[in-house]
Scaffold this active site. Sequence first.
Site, PDB file in Angstrom:
ATOM      1  CD  GLU A   1      -4.196   2.339   3.354  1.00 58.62           C
ATOM      2  OE1 GLU A   1      -4.765   1.283   3.929  1.00 58.62           O
ATOM      3  OE2 GLU A   1      -3.080   3.028   3.043  1.00 58.62           O
TER       4      GLU A   1
ATOM      5  CB  SER B   1      -2.723   4.315   5.258  1.00 59.68           C
ATOM      6  OG  SER B   1      -1.255   4.358   6.129  1.00 59.68           O
TER       7      SER B   1
ATOM      8  CG  ASP C   1      -2.234  -0.975   0.920  1.00 64.85           C
ATOM      9  OD1 ASP C   1      -2.001  -1.759  -0.054  1.00 64.85           O
ATOM     10  OD2 ASP C   1      -2.915  -0.972   1.920  1.00 64.85           O
TER      11      ASP C   1
ATOM     12  CB  CYS D   1       5.002   0.155   7.983  1.00 68.19           C
ATOM     13  SG  CYS D   1       5.300   0.331   6.526  1.00 68.19           S
TER      14      CYS D   1
ATOM     15  CB  CYS E   1       1.289  -6.052   3.733  1.00 63.34           C
ATOM     16  SG  CYS E   1       3.456  -5.908   4.648  1.00 63.34           S
ATOM     17  CG  ASP E   2      -1.333  -2.355   4.566  1.00 63.31           C
ATOM     18  OD1 ASP E   2      -0.562  -3.178   5.426  1.00 63.31           O
ATOM     19  OD2 ASP E   2      -1.975  -1.175   4.893  1.00 63.31           O
ATOM     20  CE  LYS E   3      -6.000  -2.693   2.116  1.00 61.73           C
ATOM     21  NZ  LYS E   3      -4.954  -1.944   2.310  1.00 61.73           N
TER      22      LYS E   3
END
Length: 616
Positions: free
Chosen positions: A491, A517, A81, A195, A122-124
């Site tokens: 985002e 985000s 992202d 992150c 990570c995010d998704k």
Amino acid sequence: MPKYRSATTTHGRNMAGARALWRATGMTDADFGKPIIAVVNSFTQFVPGHVHLRDLGKLVAEQIEAAGGVAKEFNTIAVDDGIAMGHGGMLYSLPSRELIADSVEYMVNAHCADAMVCISNCDKITPGMLMASLRLNIPVIFVSGGPMEAGKTKLSDQIIKLDLVDAMIQGADPKVSDSQSDQVERSACPTCGSCSGMFTANSMNCLTEALGLSQPGNGSLLATHADRKQLFLNAGKRIVELTKRYYEQNDESALPRNIASKAAFENAMTLDIAMGGSTNTVLHLLAAAQEAEIDFTMSDIDKLSRKVPQLCKVAPSTQKYHMEDVHRAGGVIGILGELDRAGLLNRDVKNVLGLTLPQTLEQYDVMLTQDDAVKNMFRAGPAGIRTTQAFSQDCRWDSLDDDRANGCIRSLEHAYSKDGGLAVLYGNFAENGCIVKTAGVDDSILKFTGPAKVYESQDDAVEAILGGKVVAGDVVVIRYEGPKGGPGMQEMLYPTSFLKSMGLGKVCALITDGRFSGGTSGLSIGHVSPEAASGGSIGLIEDGDLIAIDIPNRGIQLQVSDAELAARREAQEARGDKAWTPKNRERQVSFALRAYASLATSADKGAVRDKSKLGG
């Protein structure tokens, strides 16, 4: 007694062709009676949170084989992202969640796998794999790649902690010199891993722990630390035990829908509110609950947000603490322990280790455990050495952070705030709700009223912010950026970061039907539902309209009369085919994204596909 799913392809004379192909993958006669376990990896060189995962699937597979299973690995896609941020690439991020979920279903069902180990980060990727796991409902264990170490650099004779968001803010701040911006950029992301703050990736990995689908320590133990290897080794062994319990003993407690029950979802959301997690977790938990056929809605989240305090504050809400500090204070289990002592958790839940919540806390809560090995694990710390290698260091903190009055994790009596870190707001242009990360909102603007500055794309808003057209007191409204309207629900990290760069972070608000985000802080209100593209009243806001935000009372109101809004709606509908579309936006949208948009629901439904349009 359930039969191994894999027997469909490994037993019977009519499956000679399938067995011939299995043999070509290395299987032998002895393997055809064993469970076939999918190792669902997500290695890619595009994403720092996944760059170190290449060999970890093999690590898990070896343990599966040693425990009496057959391991078969495949990969999913993984979008970063942060790299996709601020340009057309962000249109693809949220839709990739559905692709990941579908691809896992396709691979597992096509090959009749019996169980899974999901290696996400990570995010998704974690949400996509979570959705697939609950959809398939076969034994599963999650083990993620782990958090990145926090960046560190020396500015004004002080060592400060950094992350990706600092690099973004300083890069856009005209008051920051080129040399300082370059220094921060080079220091912000020092290692592999997700992150380093409580952004979406780490929030979701913490929530899988609270759901019971991963092992204690999964959400907070650093990617670089040697101790993390044990989570992968354990996952490979344990998944074989879970698989045999279900298929050979008919023990349905081994299935993910029985572990991640509604009580577990409530615990996960309680954790999220207490730790000030990313607002994206709301989307993903709602989506996962639908896959599990659990009645868990925005109403449940609203009720929890009104009674759960904030017990942990982590970047981006403060630069003092990052995930490495959360781990030192006891990680997810440390926060759950404080919530349990406050009487805020459902105790009748179990995890993939077969432990109840009280048993888990007794063994893994640093405030309760007598196990020196557990305490030692939570002392695992950063090395401060740039690397892309997993398990590459074994540094430890000298001591645990068990200060529940002033430390990273607080007790109820010493909570950062009696109000939790996330809140649901309702009002006349957010009838189905919207989300704000209260953990990142300055106390001075918990109540805020200002004139709207309306933009129909993130790009136009960024241009206005950097061009000085947004001033103190304004409410920036970015619409037609929802799941359908974007499409893809971008985002808005760049607009919020640039507000800070321009000195407006504590004197402006930003409202959108898009999302934020996990790195976002400030008065940033997203997921406005219904979205503009679905006829939501956010599409009726005009420049200069006053908008009143009241977080303590969970309200958000467009101060325009009902009669005027009705007239605006009539005018909008009169546009015919152009109704509820942006008036002045040129955006190339691919067929793949148009297909996603055609089925997308608004954020209050998790931005999942509308099954009613498919006859389901």
